[in-house]
Every structure is written in C-alpha cells, then in structure tokens.
Design an enzyme around this catalytic site. Structure first.
Site, PDB file in Angstrom:
ATOM      1  N   ASP A 178      36.101  71.942  43.986  1.00 60.86           N
ATOM      2  CA  ASP A 178      35.747  70.946  42.974  1.00 60.86           C
ATOM      3  C   ASP A 178      35.585  71.643  41.619  1.00 60.86           C
ATOM      4  O   ASP A 178      34.714  72.498  41.465  1.00 60.86           O
ATOM      5  CB  ASP A 178      34.424  70.289  43.405  1.00 60.86           C
ATOM      6  CG  ASP A 178      34.010  69.154  42.482  1.00 60.86           C
ATOM      7  OD1 ASP A 178      34.602  69.013  41.393  1.00 60.86           O
ATOM      8  OD2 ASP A 178      33.097  68.416  42.862  1.00 60.86           O
TER       9      ASP A 178
ATOM     10  N   ASN B 269      37.907  60.947  42.064  1.00 63.18           N
ATOM     11  CA  ASN B 269      39.255  60.478  41.656  1.00 63.18           C
ATOM     12  C   ASN B 269      39.470  60.658  40.142  1.00 63.18           C
ATOM     13  O   ASN B 269      40.157  59.865  39.503  1.00 63.18           O
ATOM     14  CB  ASN B 269      39.505  59.019  42.086  1.00 63.18           C
ATOM     15  CG  ASN B 269      40.962  58.560  41.975  1.00 63.18           C
ATOM     16  OD1 ASN B 269      41.223  57.382  41.780  1.00 63.18           O
ATOM     17  ND2 ASN B 269      41.920  59.456  42.098  1.00 63.18           N
TER      18      ASN B 269
ATOM     19  N   CYS C 112      39.781  62.562  46.685  1.00 65.50           N
ATOM     20  CA  CYS C 112      38.708  63.530  46.418  1.00 65.50           C
ATOM     21  C   CYS C 112      37.411  62.754  46.256  1.00 65.50           C
ATOM     22  O   CYS C 112      37.311  61.619  46.748  1.00 65.50           O
ATOM     23  CB  CYS C 112      39.038  64.388  45.187  1.00 65.50           C
ATOM     24  SG  CYS C 112      39.223  63.453  43.658  1.00 65.50           S
TER      25      CYS C 112
ATOM     26  N   ARG D 200      40.628  66.321  41.065  1.00 68.53           N
ATOM     27  CA  ARG D 200      41.570  66.893  42.041  1.00 68.53           C
ATOM     28  C   ARG D 200      42.625  65.918  42.538  1.00 68.53           C
ATOM     29  O   ARG D 200      43.819  66.247  42.560  1.00 68.53           O
ATOM     30  CB  ARG D 200      40.792  67.465  43.240  1.00 68.53           C
ATOM     31  CG  ARG D 200      39.956  68.675  42.883  1.00 68.53           C
ATOM     32  CD  ARG D 200      38.944  69.001  43.954  1.00 68.53           C
ATOM     33  NE  ARG D 200      37.931  67.952  44.058  1.00 68.53           N
ATOM     34  CZ  ARG D 200      36.998  67.880  44.993  1.00 68.53           C
ATOM     35  NH1 ARG D 200      36.963  68.814  45.941  1.00 68.53           N
ATOM     36  NH2 ARG D 200      36.107  66.917  44.984  1.00 68.53           N
ATOM     37  N   SER D 201      42.200  64.713  42.965  1.00 70.64           N
ATOM     38  CA  SER D 201      43.226  63.808  43.534  1.00 70.64           C
ATOM     39  C   SER D 201      44.185  63.250  42.480  1.00 70.64           C
ATOM     40  O   SER D 201      45.364  63.083  42.793  1.00 70.64           O
ATOM     41  CB  SER D 201      42.601  62.710  44.399  1.00 70.64           C
ATOM     42  OG  SER D 201      41.751  61.862  43.674  1.00 70.64           O
TER      43      SER D 201
HETATM   44  P1  4NP Z   1      36.901  65.179  41.733  1.00 71.62           P
HETATM   45  O1  4NP Z   1      35.771  65.900  40.838  1.00 71.62           O
HETATM   46  O2  4NP Z   1      36.251  64.782  43.030  1.00 71.62           O
HETATM   47  O3  4NP Z   1      37.921  66.245  41.889  1.00 71.62           O
HETATM   48  O4  4NP Z   1      37.375  63.989  40.914  1.00 71.62           O
HETATM   49  C1  4NP Z   1      34.520  65.339  40.592  1.00 71.62           C
HETATM   50  C2  4NP Z   1      34.401  64.354  39.648  1.00 71.62           C
HETATM   51  C3  4NP Z   1      33.151  63.827  39.365  1.00 71.62           C
HETATM   52  C4  4NP Z   1      32.035  64.292  40.042  1.00 71.62           C
HETATM   53  C5  4NP Z   1      32.171  65.279  40.995  1.00 71.62           C
HETATM   54  C6  4NP Z   1      33.414  65.790  41.271  1.00 71.62           C
HETATM   55  N1  4NP Z   1      30.769  63.763  39.730  1.00 71.62           N
HETATM   56  O5  4NP Z   1      29.759  64.233  40.309  1.00 71.62           O
HETATM   57  O6  4NP Z   1      30.640  62.855  38.886  1.00 71.62           O
END
Ligand code: 4NP
Length: 155
Positions: free
Chosen positions: A124, A11, A8, A14-15
C-alpha cells in the site's frame, strides 16, 4: 468475453494502477473487444473519487492514463460478472472471500500470482512517498503481462 476486476482497499492507488496498466496492455495486444477491465475497493471511503494524484502522475510518466477512473466499492454481485477477481494484498483477499458466493466459478486470488510471486502483495503506497508508487507500477506491470498471457492461452 473475459472480465477482470482488480481490487485494493480504497480503489484510488493500487487497483486503478492495475486497471490502467492492464487496459493499456490489452489494447496494445488487440484484445480490447475480448477482455473487459474494471477496479474496485473493499472500503467505501473514496467512492466517486478520481485516483490519488500521485498514482495518476506516476502512471502518466510511464504512458498510462488513470484520469478517467472513479472509485467504487466491490460488491457480491461482482462475482456474477467477473471471471478474475484479483486482490492486491491478503487483507483485500480475505475481505473479498467474505462477500464471495460459495458457488463462484471464477478465479479469486492475489494479483501478483501472475508475476510468479506466490503469496506476494502489492504494498500500500498511500502513506509513503513517491518510491512506493514506482514500486506499485513495477509489480503491476510484471503481473499484468503474466495475466494477459494466461488469458490468451486459456481462451
Ligand atoms: P489503495 O490505497 O488501497 O491502493 O487505493 C489506499 C487508499 C486510501 C487509504 C488506504 C489505502 N485510506 O486509508 O484512505
């Protein structure tokens, strides 16, 4: 050995959820010695961090342990190791295509294809509420079952 990498953006939501859910299903299926599971992010922001506390709590309520996982960034060498590189959304997939060697023989695609949801994304949940994390788990559980079935029949 069949090796699976879930990817994702960060990390941390989702992942790691896909990682923990799929590992649990692999263990329960008796295929733990045959399938290796990992996860990574396309971005570098959260390298070394544990999963988001909301993801860990939502997963724990369904019996999945995300607590040992730590974030890392996906890199070109991952395509030498992993037979399946599975993106949570279309942007993750585009970013992975940018670093994927032209001669990659494995499967690079969207994870939800394995839930029978062609073109669908795992939304997300980072900037939303708890319902988003439940939705991630619902989708991930479905796709994890489909992926395990696929690997079992292709071995
Ligand atoms: P992920 O979610 O891709 O599912 O781990 C996110 C985690 C952090 C951020 C965005 C999405 N961020 O902008 O910091």
């Amino acid at each position: 050995m069949t090796r699976v990498l879930f990817v994702c953006l960060g990390n941390i939501c989702r992942s790691p959820t896909a990682h923990g859910v799929f590992l649990h299903k692999v263990s329960r299926s008796g295929m733990a010695d045959l399938i290796e599971v990992d996860s990574a992010g396309t971005a570098a922001y959260h390298i070394g961090k544990a999963p988001d506390a909301r993801a860990t709590a939502a997963a724990a309520r369904r019996g999945y342990d995300l607590s040992p996982l730590r974030a890392r960034q996906a890199k070109p060498v991952d395509f030498q190791r992993y037979d399946y590189v599975l993106a949570m959304d279309s942007q993750n997939l585009a970013d992975l295509r940018d670093i994927c060697p032209a001669d990659y023989q494995g499967h690079l695609g969207l994870f939800l294809e394995f839930a029978g949801l062609s073109g669908a994304e795992v939304p997300d949940p980072y900037y939303g509420g708890d319902a988003g994390f439940e939705r991630v788990l619902d989708l991930v559980e479905q796709a994890a079952d489909g992926l395990l079935q696929r690997i079992r029949t292709s071995r």
